[in-house]
Enzyme design. Structure first.
Site, PDB file in Angstrom:
ATOM      1  N   ASP A   4      42.539  37.907  44.871  1.00 27.97           N
ATOM      2  CA  ASP A   4      42.369  37.848  46.333  1.00 27.97           C
ATOM      3  C   ASP A   4      43.623  38.368  47.031  1.00 27.97           C
ATOM      4  OD1 ASP A   4      40.159  36.451  45.499  1.00 27.97           O
ATOM      5  OD2 ASP A   4      41.029  34.496  45.962  1.00 27.97           O
TER       6      ASP A   4
HETATM    7  C1  26A Z   1      30.187  31.835  45.510  1.00 27.92           C
HETATM    8  N1  26A Z   1      31.416  31.516  44.857  1.00 27.92           N
HETATM    9  C2  26A Z   1      31.327  31.116  43.477  1.00 27.92           C
HETATM   10  C3  26A Z   1      32.632  31.629  45.511  1.00 27.92           C
HETATM   11  C4  26A Z   1      33.866  31.311  44.916  1.00 27.92           C
HETATM   12  C5  26A Z   1      35.028  31.532  45.659  1.00 27.92           C
HETATM   13  N2  26A Z   1      35.006  32.027  46.898  1.00 27.92           N
HETATM   14  C6  26A Z   1      33.817  32.296  47.415  1.00 27.92           C
HETATM   15  N3  26A Z   1      32.652  32.112  46.763  1.00 27.92           N
HETATM   16  N4  26A Z   1      34.241  30.809  43.714  1.00 27.92           N
HETATM   17  C7  26A Z   1      35.579  30.730  43.719  1.00 27.92           C
HETATM   18  N5  26A Z   1      36.052  31.158  44.895  1.00 27.92           N
HETATM   19  C8  26A Z   1      37.435  31.228  45.345  1.00 27.92           C
HETATM   20  O1  26A Z   1      38.104  32.177  44.590  1.00 27.92           O
HETATM   21  C9  26A Z   1      39.476  31.930  44.803  1.00 27.92           C
HETATM   22  C10 26A Z   1      40.278  32.504  43.672  1.00 27.92           C
HETATM   23  O2  26A Z   1      40.081  33.846  43.539  1.00 27.92           O
HETATM   24  C11 26A Z   1      38.195  29.941  45.164  1.00 27.92           C
HETATM   25  O3  26A Z   1      38.053  29.116  46.279  1.00 27.92           O
HETATM   26  C12 26A Z   1      39.625  30.437  44.959  1.00 27.92           C
HETATM   27  O4  26A Z   1      40.437  30.172  46.067  1.00 27.92           O
END
Ligand code: 26A
Length: 347
Positions: A302
């Site tokens: 990210d």
């Molecule tokens: C729909 N999903 C599975 C998700 C996520 C996500 N953000 C949005 N949608 N699953 C994990 N994360 C975020 O990814 C970040 C790390 O790359 C987590 O909240 C974490 O901050």
């Protein structure tokens, strides 16, 4: 550089609070988690959050992949450059996310779901791996109606760079397509992140619906591999996968498509489609840091996207934007979770 931006970057995805703890094999096994993965929580995972808090000294930190990237881009850009949209509940966790974005200088236009709590992501850290298990809750309630509200749509019309986290393909494709259409109609840049292997794997149709609008696609090597598999490409090689994606049909024919794949500490591969039907393929090196300096890798991708977006918004050449992404990722992995150091460092 102008001293103030004009909210030219708009990001859409799933606002989440991360519940992050240092775990062990036993915890991963208990919930059937892989050491390095990102999944949607099922019934059997719902005990993980309390388990992390009670038994693994978990801390609450701002998460949600594109929300992390929005904060990352704003870290580099002049004040008032970034807007973030998603759905939260009316609760403490939601308030916490609002505060964190406000502190980071990211303007939020959240939809509030009255009945559903703010989404959470359980983050199990083991060594340099992180396992993400997301209970989307309110984040899953985002609706096109919200985006089309006049005060929200005004923000969309005002923005010149529209960024969507691929994780949102599990939530609200119509909202993604509305942004995509806006970009194509007005020759704005539409940028998508593949986000996780399960997106090209299990949300292939949703992804394929959006890809014709994508000007820049961001991903990593495992997501490229998952794309190759679900699309039955002849090779999983990141360059071959990128070449295949840049050639896909494109709605806005005024802009060539660019695909950027990070590969951990290996060079980042970028492929740009050229008019001649040829490709411009580049490799940008990563400036690796000592293992002992790494806090955790939650949010590394990210942060890369955030730094990269800042470069694109500032009109930098592709390789500079990639280097800005690598720079921010390097800063973020030295922090706890998807965070950036203060006092601010400058690129
Ligand atoms: C729909 N999903 C599975 C998700 C996520 C996500 N953000 C949005 N949608 N699953 C994990 N994360 C975020 O990814 C970040 C790390 O790359 C987590 O909240 C974490 O901050």
């Amino acid at each position: 550089m102008a001293s103030k931006g004009n909210f030219e970057l708009l990001c859409l995805e799933n606002p989440l609070l991360d519940i992050q703890g240092v775990g062990d094999e036993k915890l991963l096994e208990k919930y059937g988690l892989k050491a390095n993965d990102a999944i949607l929580a099922e019934e059997k995972h719902l005990g993980l959050y309390d388990d992390l808090i009670k038994n693994y000294k978990a801390v609450l930190i701002a998460g949600g992949a594109a929300q992390n990237s929005a904060r990352g881009a704003q870290y580099i850009l002049p004040a008032d450059s970034t807007v973030y949209i998603g759905c939260i509940g009316r609760d403490k966790y939601g308030e916490h996310l609002e505060e964190i974005c406000a502190q980071a200088g990211v303007k939020t236009a959240y939809r509030y779901d009255e009945e559903t709590p703010t989404g959470r992501c359980g983050v199990v850290i083991t060594g340099h791996n992180r396992s993400l298990c997301t209970d989307l809750a309110a984040a899953n309630k985002y609706q096109l109606d919200h985006l089309k509200q006049p005060e929200v749509w005004k923000l969309v019309e005002n923005a010149k760079f529209l960024y969507v986290g691929g994780y949102h393909l599990t939530v609200c494709v119509p909202a993604i397509l509305a942004l995509a259409e806006e970009a194509a109609a007005k020759d704005k840049l539409f940028i998508l992140n593949l986000s996780a292997p399960f997106i090209p794997q299990f949300f292939k149709d949703q992804l394929d619906q959006v890809l014709p609008y994508v000007d820049i696609l961001i991903g990593n090597e495992t997501e490229a591999g998952a794309y190759a598999e679900s699309h039955r490409l002849f090779s999983k090689d990141v360059k071959e996968v990128a070449k295949s994606i840049v050639q896909l049909p494109k709605k806005n024919s005024k802009k060539p498509r660019t695909v950027v794949f990070t590969q951990g500490t290996d060079p980042t591969v970028s492929v740009v489609a050229k008019d001649s039907g040829d490709f411009e393929i580049k490799e940008t090196p990563v400036h690796a840091i000592g293992q002992e300096l790494i806090n955790d890798t939650n949010g590394a991708g990210d942060a890369f996207a955030g730094g990269f977006l800042a470069g694109i918004v500032r009109g930098k050449p592709l390789e500079t934007a990639i280097d800005m992404g690598q720079w921010l990722a390097r800063l973020s992995i030295q922090q706890l979770g998807p965070s950036y150091p203060f006092p601010k460092q400058t690129y």
